[in-house]
Design a protein around this motif. Structure first.
Motif, PDB file in Angstrom:
ATOM      1  N   PRO A 233      49.130  45.074  39.880  1.00  0.00           N
ATOM      2  CA  PRO A 233      48.146  45.908  39.184  1.00  0.00           C
ATOM      3  C   PRO A 233      46.761  45.267  39.155  1.00  0.00           C
ATOM      4  N   GLN A 234      45.763  46.004  39.642  1.00  0.00           N
ATOM      5  CA  GLN A 234      44.343  45.621  39.581  1.00  0.00           C
ATOM      6  C   GLN A 234      44.071  44.252  40.245  1.00  0.00           C
ATOM      7  N   TYR A 235      44.781  43.992  41.314  1.00  0.00           N
ATOM      8  CA  TYR A 235      44.641  42.713  42.021  1.00  0.00           C
ATOM      9  C   TYR A 235      43.187  42.462  42.448  1.00  0.00           C
ATOM     10  N   ALA A 236      42.609  43.383  43.221  1.00  0.00           N
ATOM     11  CA  ALA A 236      41.259  43.178  43.749  1.00  0.00           C
ATOM     12  C   ALA A 236      40.221  43.177  42.632  1.00  0.00           C
ATOM     13  N   GLU A 237      40.407  44.057  41.652  1.00  0.00           N
ATOM     14  CA  GLU A 237      39.426  44.154  40.564  1.00  0.00           C
ATOM     15  C   GLU A 237      39.367  42.866  39.748  1.00  0.00           C
ATOM     16  N   ILE A 238      40.530  42.301  39.412  1.00  0.00           N
ATOM     17  CA  ILE A 238      40.553  41.073  38.615  1.00  0.00           C
ATOM     18  C   ILE A 238      39.906  39.929  39.374  1.00  0.00           C
ATOM     19  N   ARG A 239      40.222  39.788  40.658  1.00  0.00           N
ATOM     20  CA  ARG A 239      39.605  38.719  41.453  1.00  0.00           C
ATOM     21  C   ARG A 239      38.088  38.846  41.490  1.00  0.00           C
ATOM     22  N   ALA A 240      37.598  40.060  41.668  1.00  0.00           N
ATOM     23  CA  ALA A 240      36.156  40.265  41.774  1.00  0.00           C
ATOM     24  C   ALA A 240      35.453  40.007  40.452  1.00  0.00           C
ATOM     25  N   VAL A 241      35.994  40.553  39.363  1.00  0.00           N
ATOM     26  CA  VAL A 241      35.347  40.391  38.057  1.00  0.00           C
ATOM     27  C   VAL A 241      35.441  38.942  37.578  1.00  0.00           C
ATOM     28  N   ALA A 242      36.547  38.284  37.860  1.00  0.00           N
ATOM     29  CA  ALA A 242      36.682  36.872  37.495  1.00  0.00           C
ATOM     30  C   ALA A 242      35.613  36.034  38.184  1.00  0.00           C
ATOM     31  N   LYS A 243      35.392  36.282  39.472  1.00  0.00           N
ATOM     32  CA  LYS A 243      34.371  35.531  40.205  1.00  0.00           C
ATOM     33  C   LYS A 243      32.978  35.791  39.616  1.00  0.00           C
ATOM     34  N   THR A 244      32.706  37.042  39.276  1.00  0.00           N
ATOM     35  CA  THR A 244      31.411  37.397  38.678  1.00  0.00           C
ATOM     36  C   THR A 244      31.198  36.662  37.360  1.00  0.00           C
ATOM     37  N   ASN A 245      32.278  36.415  36.617  1.00  0.00           N
ATOM     38  CA  ASN A 245      32.171  35.763  35.314  1.00  0.00           C
ATOM     39  C   ASN A 245      32.354  34.242  35.380  1.00  0.00           C
ATOM     40  N   GLY A 246      32.329  33.677  36.581  1.00  0.00           N
ATOM     41  CA  GLY A 246      32.265  32.222  36.696  1.00  0.00           C
ATOM     42  C   GLY A 246      33.521  31.516  37.138  1.00  0.00           C
ATOM     43  N   ILE A 260      46.204  34.216  38.272  1.00  0.00           N
ATOM     44  CA  ILE A 260      45.703  33.026  37.590  1.00  0.00           C
ATOM     45  C   ILE A 260      44.346  32.650  38.158  1.00  0.00           C
ATOM     46  N   SER A 261      43.404  32.365  37.271  1.00  0.00           N
ATOM     47  CA  SER A 261      42.077  31.887  37.664  1.00  0.00           C
ATOM     48  C   SER A 261      41.913  30.434  37.248  1.00  0.00           C
ATOM     49  N   ILE A 262      41.248  29.657  38.093  1.00  0.00           N
ATOM     50  CA  ILE A 262      40.817  28.313  37.728  1.00  0.00           C
ATOM     51  C   ILE A 262      39.335  28.402  37.387  1.00  0.00           C
ATOM     52  N   ILE A 263      38.986  27.876  36.203  1.00  0.00           N
ATOM     53  CA  ILE A 263      37.619  28.036  35.698  1.00  0.00           C
ATOM     54  C   ILE A 263      37.109  26.713  35.133  1.00  0.00           C
ATOM     55  N   PRO A 264      35.777  26.545  35.062  1.00  0.00           N
ATOM     56  CA  PRO A 264      35.236  25.382  34.349  1.00  0.00           C
ATOM     57  C   PRO A 264      35.591  25.471  32.868  1.00  0.00           C
ATOM     58  N   THR A 265      36.023  24.368  32.285  1.00  0.00           N
ATOM     59  CA  THR A 265      36.395  24.370  30.866  1.00  0.00           C
ATOM     60  C   THR A 265      35.229  24.802  29.986  1.00  0.00           C
ATOM     61  N   ALA A 266      34.002  24.503  30.395  1.00  0.00           N
ATOM     62  CA  ALA A 266      32.824  24.807  29.575  1.00  0.00           C
ATOM     63  C   ALA A 266      32.641  26.306  29.348  1.00  0.00           C
ATOM     64  N   ILE A 267      33.149  27.149  30.241  1.00  0.00           N
ATOM     65  CA  ILE A 267      32.950  28.594  30.082  1.00  0.00           C
ATOM     66  C   ILE A 267      34.202  29.292  29.563  1.00  0.00           C
ATOM     67  N   ALA A 268      35.226  28.530  29.169  1.00  0.00           N
ATOM     68  CA  ALA A 268      36.550  29.102  28.916  1.00  0.00           C
ATOM     69  C   ALA A 268      36.530  30.246  27.907  1.00  0.00           C
ATOM     70  N   GLU A 269      35.947  30.034  26.746  1.00  0.00           N
ATOM     71  CA  GLU A 269      36.004  31.058  25.697  1.00  0.00           C
ATOM     72  C   GLU A 269      35.236  32.314  26.099  1.00  0.00           C
ATOM     73  N   ASP A 270      34.044  32.138  26.662  1.00  0.00           N
ATOM     74  CA  ASP A 270      33.258  33.297  27.089  1.00  0.00           C
ATOM     75  C   ASP A 270      33.974  34.051  28.204  1.00  0.00           C
ATOM     76  N   PHE A 271      34.608  33.324  29.091  1.00  0.00           N
ATOM     77  CA  PHE A 271      35.327  33.952  30.199  1.00  0.00           C
ATOM     78  C   PHE A 271      36.463  34.821  29.680  1.00  0.00           C
ATOM     79  N   VAL A 272      37.265  34.283  28.775  1.00  0.00           N
ATOM     80  CA  VAL A 272      38.393  35.032  28.234  1.00  0.00           C
ATOM     81  C   VAL A 272      37.905  36.278  27.499  1.00  0.00           C
ATOM     82  N   THR A 273      36.851  36.142  26.723  1.00  0.00           N
ATOM     83  CA  THR A 273      36.296  37.289  26.003  1.00  0.00           C
ATOM     84  C   THR A 273      35.875  38.383  26.963  1.00  0.00           C
TER      85      THR A 273
END
Length: 297
Positions: A233-246, A260-273
């Motif tokens: 479900p929403q494979y391409a959309e999640i990948r694209a939006v995740a990249k846009t959000n860092g 699963i996304s790998i992200i910088p720890t510094a943006i973790a809370e904003d990314f999840v929101t």
């Protein structure tokens, strides 16, 4: 009835894109057993992340525990096992591998087998059929593994993975067997060379802790994601939006349907929101790499 043992096993993500059946990462999401010796066998699930109805002899934990005891010629003493799990079933977060590792450790403790770490790696990978999730649940951290024809596992183990991970768990199950059935039986040589190069670069980037580069290679898989993506479900959309959000990169967690996304720890809370707003139908969990593997208290 006195408490005897608590066994904790981390869940895991496998593949991280092109590391098909060989790369695993232990996650700080856990299966926990409280074990008591008593006169009869009982397995009690204290949450919804387990079968609602089952016959004891068919429960995976009991099957594995008895299999290991029998393999080492030991009588299996009856126990009450209370299970809690943060790992939803059939979502690609290593729930079955965690139960396998837990069953091996349970037999090890109650039958006093004295298993080595290598024994646990070999046994769990042989039962699972591949070493990615199993080694990550045994050791924690990042594991890059191979298993030879005899069932012996060779593993590079890397701890201190200083990045954060976000999993996107949809409200649908996907059995690994179904997800494997859609894969091609063979690839042509040029295609396989490109796929292998991506896997090599992913492994090298992770071991060098170059997470930005690792994220890039997470998204270059040719072994399985191009075929499995139609089931997600929403494979391409999640990948694209995740990249846009860092996010550095996003891949299937194991066979899916979780991403699963790998992200910088510094943006973790904003990314999840941000991702929770975009994808409210997914259960979005912020986690990190487990550093301990299976633990016994």
């Amino acid at each position: 009835m006195s408490k005897k043992w608590q066994i904790s096993v981390p869940g895991s993500t496998a593949n991280l894109g092109p590391g098909f059946d060989s790369i695993g990462l232990g996650l700080s999401l856990y299966l926990k057993l409280d074990v008591f010796l008593q006169d009869i066998w009982e397995i009690i699930h204290l949450d919804d992340n387990g079968p609602s109805e089952f016959e004891l002899e068919e429960h995976l934990l009991y099957v594995i525990t008895k299999k290991i005891a029998d393999q080492y010629g030991k009588e299996l003493p009856p126990c009450r096992v209370e299970m809690t799990s943060e790992l939803p079933l059939a979502r690609g977060l290593g729930s079955s591998a965690a139960v396998i590792v837990a069953g091996i450790e349970l037999a090890n403790q109650i039958c006093e087998l004295g298993l080595t770490v290598q024994d646990k790696l070999n046994l769990s990978s042989q039962i699972e059929g591949h070493p990615d999730n199993a080694t990550a649940s045994v050791l924690g951290g990042l594991t890059i593994s191979s298993m030879d024809e005899s069932g012996t596992v060779d593993t590079f183990h890397v701890n201190k993975i200083d990045a954060s991970f976000v999993v996107f768990v949809p409200d649908v199950e996907l059995k690994t067997s179904e997800s494997r059935s859609i894969l091609p039986e063979q690839f042509d040589r040029a295609y396989a060379v490109r796929a292998s190069a991506s896997a090599n670069m992913l492994a090298a980037s992770l071991m060098a802790r170059d997470f930005e580069r690792a994220g890039r290679y997470m998204e270059t898989d040719l072994f399985h994601e191009p075929f499995r993506s139609i089931l997600i479900p929403q494979y391409a959309e999640i990948r694209a939006v995740a990249k846009t959000n860092g996010a550095y990169g996003t891949a299937l967690s194991g066979a899916g349907p979780t991403l699963i996304s790998i992200i910088p720890t510094a943006i973790a809370e904003d990314f999840v929101t941000a991702m929770t707003v975009q994808f409210p139908e997914h259960h979005i969990i912020l986690t990190k790499a487990d550093e301990y593997g299976v633990q016994v208290i």
